[in-house]
Design an enzyme around this catalytic site. Structure first.
Site, PDB file in Angstrom:
ATOM      1  N   ARG A  37      49.926 -11.240 -47.246  1.00 48.76           N
ATOM      2  CA  ARG A  37      49.318 -10.696 -48.475  1.00 48.76           C
ATOM      3  C   ARG A  37      48.052 -11.510 -48.716  1.00 48.76           C
ATOM      4  O   ARG A  37      48.122 -12.721 -48.899  1.00 48.76           O
ATOM      5  CB  ARG A  37      50.306 -10.841 -49.639  1.00 48.76           C
ATOM      6  CG  ARG A  37      49.905 -10.166 -50.960  1.00 48.76           C
ATOM      7  CD  ARG A  37      50.137  -8.672 -50.987  1.00 48.76           C
ATOM      8  NE  ARG A  37      51.511  -8.220 -50.953  1.00 48.76           N
ATOM      9  CZ  ARG A  37      52.273  -8.014 -52.023  1.00 48.76           C
ATOM     10  NH1 ARG A  37      51.825  -8.281 -53.220  1.00 48.76           N
ATOM     11  NH2 ARG A  37      53.489  -7.544 -51.886  1.00 48.76           N
ATOM     12  N   SER A 139      51.047  -3.579 -52.713  1.00 46.99           N
ATOM     13  CA  SER A 139      51.826  -3.253 -53.905  1.00 46.99           C
ATOM     14  C   SER A 139      50.934  -3.179 -55.145  1.00 46.99           C
ATOM     15  O   SER A 139      50.012  -2.372 -55.199  1.00 46.99           O
ATOM     16  CB  SER A 139      52.961  -4.272 -54.064  1.00 46.99           C
ATOM     17  OG  SER A 139      53.852  -3.853 -55.051  1.00 46.99           O
ATOM     18  N   ASP A 296      54.409   1.434 -59.797  1.00 46.32           N
ATOM     19  CA  ASP A 296      53.279   0.634 -59.324  1.00 46.32           C
ATOM     20  C   ASP A 296      52.650   1.394 -58.146  1.00 46.32           C
ATOM     21  O   ASP A 296      53.175   2.416 -57.706  1.00 46.32           O
ATOM     22  CB  ASP A 296      53.723  -0.794 -58.971  1.00 46.32           C
ATOM     23  CG  ASP A 296      54.669  -0.868 -57.795  1.00 46.32           C
ATOM     24  OD1 ASP A 296      55.242   0.176 -57.434  1.00 46.32           O
ATOM     25  OD2 ASP A 296      54.850  -1.963 -57.237  1.00 46.32           O
ATOM     26  N   ASP A 298      52.478   1.289 -54.937  1.00 45.98           N
ATOM     27  CA  ASP A 298      53.204   1.677 -53.714  1.00 45.98           C
ATOM     28  C   ASP A 298      54.576   2.266 -54.044  1.00 45.98           C
ATOM     29  O   ASP A 298      55.406   2.475 -53.154  1.00 45.98           O
ATOM     30  CB  ASP A 298      53.321   0.513 -52.732  1.00 45.98           C
ATOM     31  CG  ASP A 298      54.214  -0.615 -53.232  1.00 45.98           C
ATOM     32  OD1 ASP A 298      54.264  -0.818 -54.466  1.00 45.98           O
ATOM     33  OD2 ASP A 298      54.842  -1.312 -52.413  1.00 45.98           O
ATOM     34  N   ASP A 300      57.353   1.285 -55.369  1.00 46.54           N
ATOM     35  CA  ASP A 300      58.679   0.662 -55.188  1.00 46.54           C
ATOM     36  C   ASP A 300      59.194   0.065 -56.492  1.00 46.54           C
ATOM     37  O   ASP A 300      60.347  -0.336 -56.573  1.00 46.54           O
ATOM     38  CB  ASP A 300      58.693  -0.358 -54.039  1.00 46.54           C
ATOM     39  CG  ASP A 300      57.801  -1.562 -54.258  1.00 46.54           C
ATOM     40  OD1 ASP A 300      57.008  -1.570 -55.217  1.00 46.54           O
ATOM     41  OD2 ASP A 300      57.881  -2.517 -53.453  1.00 46.54           O
ATOM     42  N   ARG A 301      58.333   0.013 -57.518  1.00 44.01           N
ATOM     43  CA  ARG A 301      58.773  -0.482 -58.830  1.00 44.01           C
ATOM     44  C   ARG A 301      58.683   0.629 -59.871  1.00 44.01           C
ATOM     45  O   ARG A 301      57.946   1.592 -59.702  1.00 44.01           O
ATOM     46  CB  ARG A 301      57.892  -1.650 -59.296  1.00 44.01           C
ATOM     47  CG  ARG A 301      58.155  -2.951 -58.574  1.00 44.01           C
ATOM     48  CD  ARG A 301      57.196  -4.032 -59.117  1.00 44.01           C
ATOM     49  NE  ARG A 301      57.627  -5.364 -58.753  1.00 44.01           N
ATOM     50  CZ  ARG A 301      57.304  -5.964 -57.615  1.00 44.01           C
ATOM     51  NH1 ARG A 301      56.569  -5.334 -56.726  1.00 44.01           N
ATOM     52  NH2 ARG A 301      57.717  -7.201 -57.364  1.00 44.01           N
ATOM     53  N   THR A 374      65.808 -15.064 -55.252  1.00 47.46           N
ATOM     54  CA  THR A 374      64.824 -14.115 -55.776  1.00 47.46           C
ATOM     55  C   THR A 374      64.261 -13.235 -54.672  1.00 47.46           C
ATOM     56  O   THR A 374      63.913 -13.721 -53.608  1.00 47.46           O
ATOM     57  CB  THR A 374      63.661 -14.888 -56.429  1.00 47.46           C
ATOM     58  OG1 THR A 374      64.216 -15.917 -57.217  1.00 47.46           O
ATOM     59  CG2 THR A 374      62.814 -13.990 -57.285  1.00 47.46           C
ATOM     60  N   GLU A 398      66.141  -6.588 -59.799  1.00 44.26           N
ATOM     61  CA  GLU A 398      65.506  -7.847 -60.184  1.00 44.26           C
ATOM     62  C   GLU A 398      64.634  -7.594 -61.400  1.00 44.26           C
ATOM     63  O   GLU A 398      64.166  -6.475 -61.627  1.00 44.26           O
ATOM     64  CB  GLU A 398      64.706  -8.442 -59.036  1.00 44.26           C
ATOM     65  CG  GLU A 398      63.524  -7.641 -58.586  1.00 44.26           C
ATOM     66  CD  GLU A 398      62.745  -8.302 -57.451  1.00 44.26           C
ATOM     67  OE1 GLU A 398      63.188  -9.345 -56.939  1.00 44.26           O
ATOM     68  OE2 GLU A 398      61.698  -7.762 -57.079  1.00 44.26           O
ATOM     69  N   LYS A 412      63.881  -2.219 -53.058  1.00 41.95           N
ATOM     70  CA  LYS A 412      63.622  -1.582 -54.353  1.00 41.95           C
ATOM     71  C   LYS A 412      62.923  -0.243 -54.124  1.00 41.95           C
ATOM     72  O   LYS A 412      62.144  -0.092 -53.184  1.00 41.95           O
ATOM     73  CB  LYS A 412      62.811  -2.494 -55.272  1.00 41.95           C
ATOM     74  CG  LYS A 412      61.541  -3.071 -54.698  1.00 41.95           C
ATOM     75  CD  LYS A 412      60.952  -4.075 -55.680  1.00 41.95           C
ATOM     76  CE  LYS A 412      59.680  -4.703 -55.152  1.00 41.95           C
ATOM     77  NZ  LYS A 412      59.918  -5.661 -54.055  1.00 41.95           N
TER      78      LYS A 412
END
Length: 586
Positions: A37, A139, A296, A298, A300-301, A374, A398, A412
């Site tokens: 990243r 992301s 978000d 991408d 996934d959230r 985490t 999470e 996720k």
């Protein structure tokens, strides 16, 4: 060979700009369990054509070593809509270069022909029984960033020691192979496959197994607004609603199409609160929608907001939505599984910095709860282990608004979570209940869990190290704090060093990692607070929670107590003025 990054470097050399060149070439991006990243740009410290080729060459060699049937099974590659004009980098370009690397070595590649949500990559790994998956995405990071996220054959993100093995293989394969730059070669290759149509059909078929109230969904008058925040989510959430027989949500027009500039938001991250949802609130008011669903970029959230009777909007925290989805998914399971013995094989998971509400529900209802480190890499891998033992993992979450609601994706997934949340709201509306009212009912039944999380920004790794060293040597060498202001510390778990004061041998049960900082403090008043560094951003994060047993309904007093505890932690443990830390701003 990218003319844009090449020109940037030549210009700096001509100017004799050693400082900038040092930034670009001083150190290689680190490949960790989250993959890569970084900002797009020139040099080995940035995401660009060359670093993507090098990374993929290393990953390819590592996979060859681990899978004798790699050339039979192959890999999947997906990408989001990010692009960076000044360096010529884009997610699609990086995905094609990665595909070219594998194909040049005789490895079949399932390359999505169009943008796709991140969860579709782990889904494809599992569904097509592939060796690995790559998703090119950053992301919800700022627009100049990109990333390279890696999944193993089990459909979960990689965990150690794979990151170290891949990292070493990258070091050993830095010179581009012949034809590495010529991504046009893949278009005529028999090894290139497009999983787009198949996966879109199969994924939406699989998530329908989580749809339990189709008739109510067909009839409901409840209206939803959806925003994909200039990312990939729009089309896929529309299809997920259709799969659940829900009327399509109203899409925020200014944000529904992918745009790598993210022009309407300061940060493309729904976690950042109401600022990202301004246009959603306006559309909801105009169209009379009560609930907003935000992915978000991408997808996934998922963030969720609901209009309250006062006319105000409530944005649910990740922990609050985790409580609601945990309650809902268990309730649906219970209604469809009359066999009371089956409950002994039911599991839910959450990460150690998330609310312990699932533990409270599990205790009362009789299923199993486990906490992991985490990040979904830990929950995905643990879920797979449990599923391989014949257990049912119903849900994992999470607090960073990540939810795994469907066993077909071991990561996720904001697409399935959006449809399941909409069905839950639709069902509750038939009982004249809002999401907020149901959340209160969950807390009334299982005990209030009040949480508060935030972060400080710090760009200096030395200061971060010093701050945590100070906590480990608070009252003299090797002594942790005994109190924080008026709050007495009753337990300490340090997952950087492996110390846990609550264990008989003082050794932590969860895996430890020396490369990241993470200390959890338990307080005599029942409060728990964790301080940790972020793997992908220059942040020191904290998470705090106060749990009350069922029956303690003085929420305002609990909130006040938690606010005071958080204030003490900021003042005594973070010391923002002394350490020159920048607070989170709305």
């Amino acid at each position: 060979q990218n003319p844009k990054t090449s020109a940037i470097v030549k210009q700096l050399v001509a100017e004799g700009n050693a400082g900038e060149l040092q930034k670009y070439f001083g150190s290689r991006m680190e490949f960790g369990t989250a993959g890569l990243r970084a900002a797009m740009g020139a040099g080995i410290s940035h995401m660009n054509d060359l670093t993507i080729i090098q990374t993929t060459q290393g990953f390819c060699r590592y996979l060859e070593k681990n899978f004798s049937d790699l050339k039979k099974r192959g890999v999947v590659i997906g990408f989001d809509a990010r692009a960076h004009l000044s360096s010529g980098g884009s997610s699609k370009r990086f995905a094609r270069l990665a595909a070219n690397t594998f194909i040049s070595q005789g490895v079949p590649v399932y390359l999505f022909s169009d943008i796709t949500p991140t969860p579709f990559v782990p889904y494809t790994v599992t569904h097509l029984k592939l060796c690995a998956g790559i998703m090119v995405t950053a992301s919800h990071n700022p627009k100049q960033d990109n990333g390279y996220k890696v999944y193993w054959e089990n459909g979960a993100q990689i965990i150690s020691p794979h990151d170290k093995g891949i990292s070493q293989a990258i070091e050993e394969n830095q010179e581009p192979w012949p034809q590495a730059w010529d991504d046009k070669l893949i278009d005529s290759s028999l090894l290139l496959h497009d999983p787009y149509a198949t996966v879109n059909k199969e994924y939406f078929k699989d998530i329908q197994k989580q749809c339990f109230h189709r008739n109510i969904n067909k009839e409901t008058n409840l209206k939803f607004v959806h925003t994909s925040v200039h990312g990939v989510g729009h089309k896929f959430v529309q299809l997920a609603f259709k799969a659940f027989d829900l009327s399509p949500p109203f899409a925020v027009p200014e944000q529904k199409d992918p745009d790598p500039e993210f022009p309407t938001v300061k940060y493309p991250n729904p976690e950042e609160g109401k600022g990202v949802l301004t246009l959603s609130f306006a559309l909801a008011e105009k169209d009379g929608a009560k609930i907003i669903l935000a992915n978000d970029p991408d997808a996934d959230r998922l963030a969720v907001a609901e209009k309250q009777e006062s006319g105000e909007w409530k944005v649910f925290s990740g922990n609050e939505l985790g409580a609601l989805l945990g309650w809902w998914i268990f309730t649906c399971w219970k209604n469809h599984n009359r066999d009371t013995c089956a409950i002994k094989d039911v599991y839910m998971l959450s990460s150690t910095v998330s609310s312990k509400i699932l533990r409270a529900i599990a205790l009362k209802e009789g299923f199993h709860f486990e906490e992991t480190l985490t990040g979904f890499k830990w929950m995905g891998n643990r879920a797979k282990q449990l599923m391989d033992q014949g257990k049912a993992v119903l849900f994992a979450f999470e607090e960073a608004i990540g939810y795994m609601c469907c066993p077909a994706v071991l990561d996720k997934d904001g697409v399935s979570a959006a449809a399941i949340t909409a069905e839950m709201a639709t069902f509750l509306a038939t009982r004249n209940l809002s999401l907020s009212q149901q959340l209160k009912a969950v807390y009334d039944e299982y005990g209030f869990h009040i949480t508060k999380a935030s972060y400080f920004i710090c760009h200096d790794p030395k200061v971060i190290q010093q701050l945590f060293d100070n906590l480990r040597n608070f009252d003299g060498k090797n002594t942790y704090p005994k109190s924080c202001g008026r709050f007495k510390v009753s337990g300490i778990r340090d997952l950087t060093t492996g110390y846990d004061s609550s264990q008989p041998d003082q050794k932590a049960i969860l895996p430890t990692s020396k490369s990241s900082q993470m200390i959890t403090f338990t307080f005599a008043n029942g409060g728990v607070a964790t301080m940790r560094t972020s793997g992908t951003e220059p942040k020191i994060k904290y998470y705090s929670e106060l749990c009350a047993p069922p029956g303690n309904s003085d929420v305002e007093q609990l909130k006040k107590e938690l606010d005071e505890l958080v204030h003490a932690i900021e003042k005594h443990f973070f010391q923002p003025e002394k350490n020159n830390l920048q607070r989170k701003t709305e």
